[in-house]
Design a protein around this motif. Structure first.
Motif, PDB file in Angstrom:
ATOM      1  N   GLY A 381     -66.661 -49.542 -68.639  1.00 17.20           N
ATOM      2  CA  GLY A 381     -67.974 -49.206 -69.345  1.00 17.20           C
ATOM      3  C   GLY A 381     -69.231 -49.841 -68.568  1.00 17.20           C
ATOM      4  N   THR A 382     -68.991 -50.926 -67.892  1.00 12.24           N
ATOM      5  CA  THR A 382     -69.726 -51.654 -66.896  1.00 12.24           C
ATOM      6  C   THR A 382     -69.434 -51.384 -65.527  1.00 12.24           C
ATOM      7  OG1 THR A 382     -68.537 -53.682 -67.073  1.00 12.24           O
ATOM      8  CG2 THR A 382     -70.271 -53.606 -68.489  1.00 12.24           C
ATOM      9  N   ARG A 383     -68.491 -50.816 -65.004  1.00 13.43           N
ATOM     10  CA  ARG A 383     -68.212 -50.666 -63.589  1.00 13.43           C
ATOM     11  C   ARG A 383     -67.435 -49.208 -63.437  1.00 13.43           C
ATOM     12  NH1 ARG A 383     -65.384 -55.210 -65.367  1.00 13.43           N
ATOM     13  NH2 ARG A 383     -63.492 -55.086 -65.306  1.00 13.43           N
ATOM     14  N   SER A 384     -67.581 -49.011 -62.217  1.00 19.66           N
ATOM     15  CA  SER A 384     -66.528 -47.491 -61.962  1.00 19.66           C
ATOM     16  C   SER A 384     -65.311 -47.855 -61.907  1.00 19.66           C
ATOM     17  CB  SER A 384     -67.054 -46.902 -60.448  1.00 19.66           C
ATOM     18  OG  SER A 384     -68.626 -46.687 -60.586  1.00 19.66           O
ATOM     19  N   PRO A 385     -64.345 -46.838 -62.450  1.00 19.87           N
ATOM     20  CA  PRO A 385     -62.948 -47.272 -62.597  1.00 19.87           C
ATOM     21  C   PRO A 385     -62.381 -47.232 -61.088  1.00 19.87           C
ATOM     22  CG  PRO A 385     -63.497 -45.354 -63.840  1.00 19.87           C
ATOM     23  CD  PRO A 385     -64.604 -45.756 -62.935  1.00 19.87           C
ATOM     24  N   VAL A 386     -61.367 -48.269 -61.065  1.00 21.42           N
ATOM     25  CA  VAL A 386     -60.579 -48.371 -59.700  1.00 21.42           C
ATOM     26  C   VAL A 386     -58.959 -48.316 -60.462  1.00 21.42           C
ATOM     27  CG1 VAL A 386     -59.934 -49.757 -57.991  1.00 21.42           C
ATOM     28  CG2 VAL A 386     -62.450 -49.730 -58.743  1.00 21.42           C
ATOM     29  N   VAL A 387     -58.429 -47.267 -59.835  1.00 24.30           N
ATOM     30  CA  VAL A 387     -56.991 -47.273 -60.006  1.00 24.30           C
ATOM     31  C   VAL A 387     -56.167 -47.705 -58.833  1.00 24.30           C
ATOM     32  CG1 VAL A 387     -55.324 -45.628 -60.983  1.00 24.30           C
ATOM     33  CG2 VAL A 387     -57.665 -45.614 -61.702  1.00 24.30           C
ATOM     34  N   GLU A 388     -55.259 -48.499 -58.951  1.00 27.06           N
ATOM     35  CA  GLU A 388     -54.388 -49.088 -57.826  1.00 27.06           C
ATOM     36  C   GLU A 388     -53.005 -48.617 -58.193  1.00 27.06           C
ATOM     37  OE1 GLU A 388     -53.107 -53.078 -55.380  1.00 27.06           O
ATOM     38  OE2 GLU A 388     -54.257 -53.099 -57.042  1.00 27.06           O
ATOM     39  N   VAL A 389     -52.293 -47.962 -57.256  1.00 26.94           N
ATOM     40  CA  VAL A 389     -50.718 -47.827 -57.387  1.00 26.94           C
ATOM     41  C   VAL A 389     -50.288 -48.167 -56.261  1.00 26.94           C
ATOM     42  CG1 VAL A 389     -49.287 -45.956 -57.788  1.00 26.94           C
ATOM     43  CG2 VAL A 389     -51.654 -45.294 -58.507  1.00 26.94           C
ATOM     44  N   GLY A 390     -49.048 -48.979 -56.673  1.00 28.66           N
ATOM     45  CA  GLY A 390     -48.364 -49.769 -55.651  1.00 28.66           C
ATOM     46  C   GLY A 390     -46.799 -49.750 -55.784  1.00 28.66           C
ATOM     47  N   SER A 391     -46.120 -50.507 -55.071  1.00 26.41           N
ATOM     48  CA  SER A 391     -44.592 -50.541 -55.226  1.00 26.41           C
ATOM     49  C   SER A 391     -44.086 -51.820 -54.621  1.00 26.41           C
ATOM     50  CB  SER A 391     -43.802 -49.326 -54.664  1.00 26.41           C
ATOM     51  OG  SER A 391     -43.716 -49.217 -53.303  1.00 26.41           O
ATOM     52  N   PHE A 392     -43.053 -52.291 -55.230  1.00 25.89           N
ATOM     53  CA  PHE A 392     -42.208 -53.333 -54.453  1.00 25.89           C
ATOM     54  C   PHE A 392     -40.815 -53.310 -54.986  1.00 25.89           C
ATOM     55  CE2 PHE A 392     -44.466 -54.773 -58.278  1.00 25.89           C
ATOM     56  CZ  PHE A 392     -43.280 -55.177 -59.247  1.00 25.89           C
ATOM     57  N   GLU A 393     -40.031 -54.356 -54.359  1.00 24.27           N
ATOM     58  CA  GLU A 393     -38.797 -54.518 -54.799  1.00 24.27           C
ATOM     59  C   GLU A 393     -38.445 -55.710 -55.787  1.00 24.27           C
ATOM     60  OE1 GLU A 393     -35.716 -53.775 -52.034  1.00 24.27           O
ATOM     61  OE2 GLU A 393     -36.497 -52.070 -51.193  1.00 24.27           O
ATOM     62  N   GLN A 394     -37.560 -55.486 -56.752  1.00 26.89           N
ATOM     63  CA  GLN A 394     -37.237 -56.482 -57.711  1.00 26.89           C
ATOM     64  C   GLN A 394     -35.895 -56.335 -58.171  1.00 26.89           C
ATOM     65  OE1 GLN A 394     -38.793 -56.893 -61.726  1.00 26.89           O
ATOM     66  NE2 GLN A 394     -40.076 -58.462 -60.917  1.00 26.89           N
ATOM     67  N   ASP A 395     -34.895 -57.439 -57.937  1.00 21.33           N
ATOM     68  CA  ASP A 395     -33.345 -57.485 -58.358  1.00 21.33           C
ATOM     69  C   ASP A 395     -32.848 -56.112 -57.663  1.00 21.33           C
ATOM     70  OD1 ASP A 395     -34.032 -59.618 -59.550  1.00 21.33           O
ATOM     71  OD2 ASP A 395     -34.304 -58.932 -61.558  1.00 21.33           O
ATOM     72  N   GLY A 396     -33.114 -55.593 -56.632  1.00 27.45           N
ATOM     73  CA  GLY A 396     -32.684 -54.485 -55.866  1.00 27.45           C
ATOM     74  C   GLY A 396     -33.056 -53.010 -56.437  1.00 27.45           C
ATOM     75  N   ARG A 397     -34.311 -53.066 -57.326  1.00 33.56           N
ATOM     76  CA  ARG A 397     -34.670 -51.847 -57.786  1.00 33.56           C
ATOM     77  C   ARG A 397     -36.220 -51.524 -57.296  1.00 33.56           C
ATOM     78  NH1 ARG A 397     -32.239 -49.833 -62.863  1.00 33.56           N
ATOM     79  NH2 ARG A 397     -33.464 -48.227 -62.511  1.00 33.56           N
ATOM     80  N   VAL A 398     -36.649 -50.595 -57.009  1.00 36.19           N
ATOM     81  CA  VAL A 398     -37.596 -50.273 -56.800  1.00 36.19           C
ATOM     82  C   VAL A 398     -38.892 -50.211 -57.781  1.00 36.19           C
ATOM     83  CG1 VAL A 398     -39.706 -48.551 -55.590  1.00 36.19           C
ATOM     84  CG2 VAL A 398     -37.343 -48.894 -54.707  1.00 36.19           C
ATOM     85  N   VAL A 399     -39.814 -50.919 -57.890  1.00 33.14           N
ATOM     86  CA  VAL A 399     -40.917 -51.114 -58.998  1.00 33.14           C
ATOM     87  C   VAL A 399     -42.204 -50.257 -58.833  1.00 33.14           C
ATOM     88  CG1 VAL A 399     -41.983 -52.501 -60.472  1.00 33.14           C
ATOM     89  CG2 VAL A 399     -39.634 -53.177 -59.797  1.00 33.14           C
ATOM     90  N   ILE A 400     -42.904 -49.393 -59.506  1.00 35.36           N
ATOM     91  CA  ILE A 400     -44.177 -48.734 -59.184  1.00 35.36           C
ATOM     92  C   ILE A 400     -44.950 -49.441 -60.288  1.00 35.36           C
ATOM     93  CG2 ILE A 400     -45.193 -46.522 -59.152  1.00 35.36           C
ATOM     94  CD1 ILE A 400     -43.014 -46.748 -56.982  1.00 35.36           C
ATOM     95  N   PHE A 401     -46.256 -49.724 -59.888  1.00 40.35           N
ATOM     96  CA  PHE A 401     -47.005 -50.112 -60.627  1.00 40.35           C
ATOM     97  C   PHE A 401     -48.437 -49.276 -60.564  1.00 40.35           C
ATOM     98  CE2 PHE A 401     -47.972 -52.713 -57.117  1.00 40.35           C
ATOM     99  CZ  PHE A 401     -49.452 -52.479 -56.811  1.00 40.35           C
ATOM    100  N   VAL A 402     -48.862 -49.029 -61.810  1.00 39.95           N
ATOM    101  CA  VAL A 402     -50.381 -48.330 -62.126  1.00 39.95           C
ATOM    102  C   VAL A 402     -51.287 -49.350 -62.675  1.00 39.95           C
ATOM    103  CG1 VAL A 402     -51.531 -46.287 -62.740  1.00 39.95           C
ATOM    104  CG2 VAL A 402     -49.278 -45.971 -62.002  1.00 39.95           C
ATOM    105  N   GLY A 403     -52.465 -49.772 -61.869  1.00 38.07           N
ATOM    106  CA  GLY A 403     -53.096 -50.846 -62.416  1.00 38.07           C
ATOM    107  C   GLY A 403     -54.511 -50.121 -62.635  1.00 38.07           C
TER     108      GLY A 403
END
Length: 472
Positions: A381-403
């Motif tokens: 409500g006070t700033r323009s949206p910023v959507v970040e999508v990234g990935s990394f590996e954890q315990d042998g699995r690929v993890v995707i994140f959407v922040g």
């Protein structure tokens, strides 16, 4: 026994007790090297280094050694090295040896008896262990032990199993080869295996599912036998399969019912709209209001039914894995939301560790689309949206994140957002079905999804990609 040597190990004194214990005569050993005469080859460096420290630092040194004697046998001697200075100021290393052979034999015999008793107790416990099939194996994979529970589970008696390999008993060739690899790994690494589910068969050829683990038996630093413990989980596996089948039936039923309900609602919506359009002039204000309410309610019902179809379809769809580019999918999703993006001035940031992944194209696009749209819907409500999508590996699995940098939410709501038809605020857009659909899709491919969020700090959704590789 007392032996005196110079710093280099040359024998200068050999007392009578030394002659009695070792069988060597004093006149025969004077001048000889103590390290070559009494100390075994594998301990000479240790004794030599200890003697050097004693002479250099004026300290003492002790060591238990298997000492050779004149008749070719050996005795357990505990040596203590002490430095002294002779009247002529020459250094002398006094080696005082205590013969522990007889007491050592007694200790060994006591240890042997205790070990034998412990082995009897251990085997009795293994033999009587209910529901746990315990089997022993040589390095070659041949059976060395087969307890009563193994007989009950697999149907082969102990006499039939001993000396056999599992190819001829309870495993097919593929499972037997995998078992042999794990057995070799346990044998040479000397560590227990990771517990895992294994498919076997009994004497009648019936499938038996077991939860299995192997552990080594180590003697003097070497593995001499490997034991395997199997817990029968066949009933549980069958029950899980039945539950999954019933869930699929229920999902198919709900899908069909939802689909069938759309047709009369579409007709209701269409006819009400047609009446309102063609007879608007002859209708009273009350009739017009009633028709508008019918149209609005029918439209709302269509949205609910569409959401139910989407939710049930997420558990029914099956798609073949393929090589996809996540960055291209995200760019396409961003373009599809251009109206919302242009209105809010939103920005997309990508930090993908590896854009190309081997996944199911349709489900991954469904998940990413829902999460990106969710991030755009709830700006701060006070700033323009910023959507970040990234990935990394954890315990042998690929993890995707959407922040996002949105308003976030209290920790107590983190699990609630995945519930169907759940909305944290009454005036929120939509029906609250998107994130529950995302959760079903991710769990359907064997992944996990979770949320990290706090008020004013935005939200980050994480999910794991399926463990799928080309050719699997």
């Amino acid at each position: 026994m007392v032996v005196g040597t110079d710093p280099d190990g040359g024998i200068r004194y050999f007392n009578r007790q030394s002659e009695i214990i070792t069988g060597f005569k004093s006149q025969d050993v004077l001048g000889s090297d103590i390290f070559d005469l009494l100390i075994p080859e594998n301990r000479r460096r240790e004794m030599h280094d200890g003697a050097g420290r004693v002479t250099r630092d004026n300290t003492t040194f002790s060591m238990l050694s298997l000492t050779s004697i004149a008749d070719g046998s050996t005795r357990h001697i505990h040596w203590n090295l002490i430095p002294i200075i002779t009247p002529d100021d020459s250094p002398l290393l006094v080696m005082i040896g205590v013969d522990l052979t007889e007491s050592g034999k007694a200790l060994l015999e006591l240890d042997r008896r205790m070990t034998a008793k412990a082995e009897v107790r251990f085997k009795a416990a293994m033999e009587q262990a209910p529901m746990v099939a315990i089997k022993g194996y040589k390095r070659t994979g041949r059976v060395t032990y087969w307890n009563r529970a193994s007989e009950d589970l697999y149907g082969f008696t102990r006499d039939e199993a001993l000396g056999m390999t599992l190819e001829g008993l309870i495993l097919n060739l593929k499972e037997a080869a995998r078992f042999r690899e794990e057995l070799n790994e346990v044998w040479y690494q000397g560590l227990p295996s990771t517990p895992q589910k294994r498919k076997a068969r009994n004497r009648l050829g019936e499938t038996r599912w077991v939860f299995s683990t192997m552990f080594p038996v180590i003697e003097e630093g070497q593995c001499v036998e490997v034991f395997c413990m199997d817990l029968d989980i066949t009933s549980r596996i069958k029950l899980e399969a039945e539950v999954m089948e019933r869930n699929r039936d229920l999902e198919a039923f709900a899908h069909n019912i939802s689909h069938d309900l759309r047709a009369p609602l579409i007709s209701l919506h269409g006819y009400a709209t047609l009446v309102l359009k063609e007879s608007a002039e002859g209708l009273s204000p009350e009739a017009t209001e009633y028709l508008n309410r019918i149209i609005s309610t029918a439209k709302r019902m269509e949205e609910i039914i569409y959401s139910l179809l989407e939710l049930t379809s997420s558990g029914l769809q099956a798609h073949a894995p393929e090589r996809v580019n996540l960055e291209l999918i995200l760019r396409e999703i961003w373009t599809d939301n251009h109206t919302l993006v242009d209105h809010t001035g939103a920005r997309l940031q990508l930090s993908l560790n590896q854009a190309e992944q081997y996944v199911n194209n349709v489900p991954i696009k469904q998940v990413l689309s829902n999460l990106v749209e969710n991030a755009l819907k709830y700006p701060s409500g006070t700033r323009s949206p910023v959507v970040e999508v990234g990935s990394f590996e954890q315990d042998g699995r690929v993890v995707i994140f959407v922040g996002d940098n949105g308003e976030g939410m209290p920790p107590k709501h983190k699990d609630l957002v995945f519930e169907p038809f759940s909305r944290l605020k009454p005036d929120e857009p939509g029906l609250g079905i998107g994130l529950s659909t995302v959760k079903r899709v991710v769990e359907n491919w064997g992944g996990r999804i979770w949320l990290e969020s706090s008020p004013g700090a935005g939200s980050i959704f994480y999910f794991t990609l399926p463990e799928t590789t080309p050719g699997s």
